[in-house]
Design a protein around this motif. Sequence first.
Motif: not given
Length: 898
Positions: A467-470, A480-483, A503-504, A522-523
């Motif tokens: 959820n945080v990454v989204s 234009r970052i590749r996540l 934290v995240v 990259n996560v």
Amino acid sequence: MNPKPTTFVLPLLALLALLLSACSTKKSYFIGVSQCSEDSWRTKMNSEIRRESYLYDNVRVEFASAKDDNRVQIAQIEHFIEEGADLIIVSPNEAKALTPVINKAFDRGVRVVLVDRKSASDKYTAFIGADNVAIGRAVGRFVGEHLGGKGRVMELQGLRGSSPAMERDSGFREALARYPQIKVVANAYADWFEQKAESETERMFKDAGGVDLVFAQCDRMGIGAHQAIQKMGVKGVKIVGVDALPTPGDGIEAVKNGTFLATFVYPTHGDEVLKLAMNILEGRPFRRETILQTGVIDANNAESALQQWAELTLLDNKMQRLNHRIDESMAQYSNQKTILVLGILLVFILMVFAFFVLKAYFAKAKLNEKLEEKNREIEAATQAKLMFFTNVSHELRTPLTLIETPVEQLLAENQLSKVQRGLLEVAHRNVRTLLKLINQILDFRKVEGGKMTLQLSETDLAALIGNVVSEFVAAAEHKRIRLSCRLPEHVTAKIDAGKVERVVSNILSNAVKFTPVAGEINVELVVDTPQGTATLSVTNTGKGIAEGDLPHIFERFYQPQHSEGGTGIGLALAKAFVDMHGGHIGVSSKAEGPTVFTVHLPLNLQAETATSAAEQSPIAEPQAFIVPATQATTKADAPQLQTIFEENNDPNQPTILFTDDNDDVCQMARTLLETHYRVLTAPNGVVALQMAELNIPDLVVSDVMMPQMNGLELCSRLKQSTATSHIPVILLTARTLDEQRIEGYEHGADAYITKPFSAPLLLARIQNLLQSRKQLKQVFGGADELAKEEISTPDKEFVSKIRSEIHRNISNNDFGVEQLGAAVDLSRVQLYRKVKALTGLSPVELIRATRVNRARKLIEGGATSVSEVAYQVGFTSPSYFTKCFKDQFGISPMELLK
């Protein structure tokens, strides 16, 4: 030989002169500020001037607004001249009309600083403001490029005859000359007013027909144009404004919500205005002409501009409170110093008097008994005076204590300027000296605050991280970052979800900020089942962190070299939260290589471990409260928002949020309530609202009269919010009229207690309201009982909506907490606290209980297959369904089938 009186008088006079010289102060200045109008732009400038003045202890600033009236402004400047102003800051309403009075001030020797606008004369000391011609050109170029060199444009100008209106028009038309196919089909003067802009826009549309874009020379007129366009039902017309104010309802917010295409920065820089004024007054070098730069605010940067303004506003509020406290302490110090000087003079007078009395006594010792008796009377009178001074000296201890204690508390602050700290240190040294003069030494101690605690719950760690990454996908796409994100399907962890989420979010925020365009982030989450830990790694490409910065990267307020913006507390707070969980956070990086942040967390954290970790964390201060990433509040909020849990830390006890702008009242309330409840305190309604939304307390007690947001508005906002509408609110006030009580109840208050209030009455009222809430929870707690209740309150409607959403998706095995929260527009943390407060169940437990209840009804209704029933109510595993069924009803579904 008898000494002459002058032998004693001269030293006394010398001592008096020395004491009076210690009270002398440096030269002070009076600055008058005359604004031509009263709007958001000038309010912001005045606020910046006032904030900058806190840094100078020898300046007084008085503000005045002409409200767009030349005669009023002329009278105000005349007033400043007559009052002996050392310098006048003027923003002329009209150049020609104000020139004579500005020339008069200049000829009288008053320094004049023109801001934003000039007069028709060269008689001024300095000018600071933006280049309105350049702003007009920038708008013209922007409009030309946006319209592709072709289109119809309307222009709303400001006040006829004012220099900004003429200059912005000149620059705008000069830039549009490069686009011959763009026509300015209509223009009108709206005098900078919203309502007039609305009427003029309607008139121009009727006269000129449709247009592609409206250029408003200020955002207020742009908002008026937008209202006219909406009223006429015209579609597709873009609006460009000037000012770019971040305050609610102004330009940047209009860009963010799509009302404006763009707005151009018309900088206020009140701080620079006051710096220029002080340089002039104190004889330092200064520039006579200072031109401020503009810039465009569009959809790409409106959000970040609003966030920066929110941070500045919070810091501004802290500075105002700190300055007020310093003023009070210095005033007390000055008064007590005067009293002590008078006391010392009294001592010396008594000493001189005693000397003459004793000298006369011994000189006439051989006289008759009558003279001896008279001398004894004189001696007795002397002793009485000495006793009087002794009593006065004793009484001085209390006021001296009231100086020393607040001064030392202020010295303990970390954000004092060098000048403020120096002044306080001088005051502190002199207080100690005064105490030594009367042979009294006073002790003081600091009160330690409560300790921050973790709110542990069973959480899907993988879903939380996902959820945080989204939330950062849009920001990554913009650069234009590749996540990329690699997460296990499901990871159950006993953690404080809000703090881990923060934290995240902090780590990802830094990663997006420092990853260059077209870079990679990259996560990855890896679970070590035997060890019972999970490791989160966030890797980003880019320049990397210098080797010298790595050891300090988690220190509070540390800013790496070449760092752009930020507060320097994000990573420090992340480390504090990880430490509280008994985990570890680290970073590895090379100057020209990737940067990797790693977070190790235990999956089955116990409360005892969490408390110990919190005590050991070097920066996890007991009273610091951290805002989850789902909130709009920024990092700068952290010092302001305080969650104060006293020694009573039992998480099962109800939580009371007490709000009052008087610290003594808050302390008294905390002392009264802490034996029965967990206590939160807030200094005003704004902070209380944020704390209530984040902590979801069981009850709120609030004063009515408070700065920033009063208790009535706080109550209304709490009752209107889905996340907090269920919380009972008690209002405390000294207002006792019936109509004032009615006003409180109309805002949603559950109880109204007048000051001074009885402690047993307050405790009894709190207990009754909590008991009522407990009974309501029992009504709501059943999985299917609510349908029998008449839905008449927001809380029942909320629970009904929750259950309806669960029933609607009961066969969907992918339906979970995230989907449920999205349906009711609450974050994961808010949903958990709201549902738990109303039903006694967590969202996961409520979903599972509803599924199992439906399953039982299906079995009792004639279903013959346990597996079929399990799939119908959303379980993917019949064995897990059987376990949940038996846990809830005490029998297996097979036994019920028989």
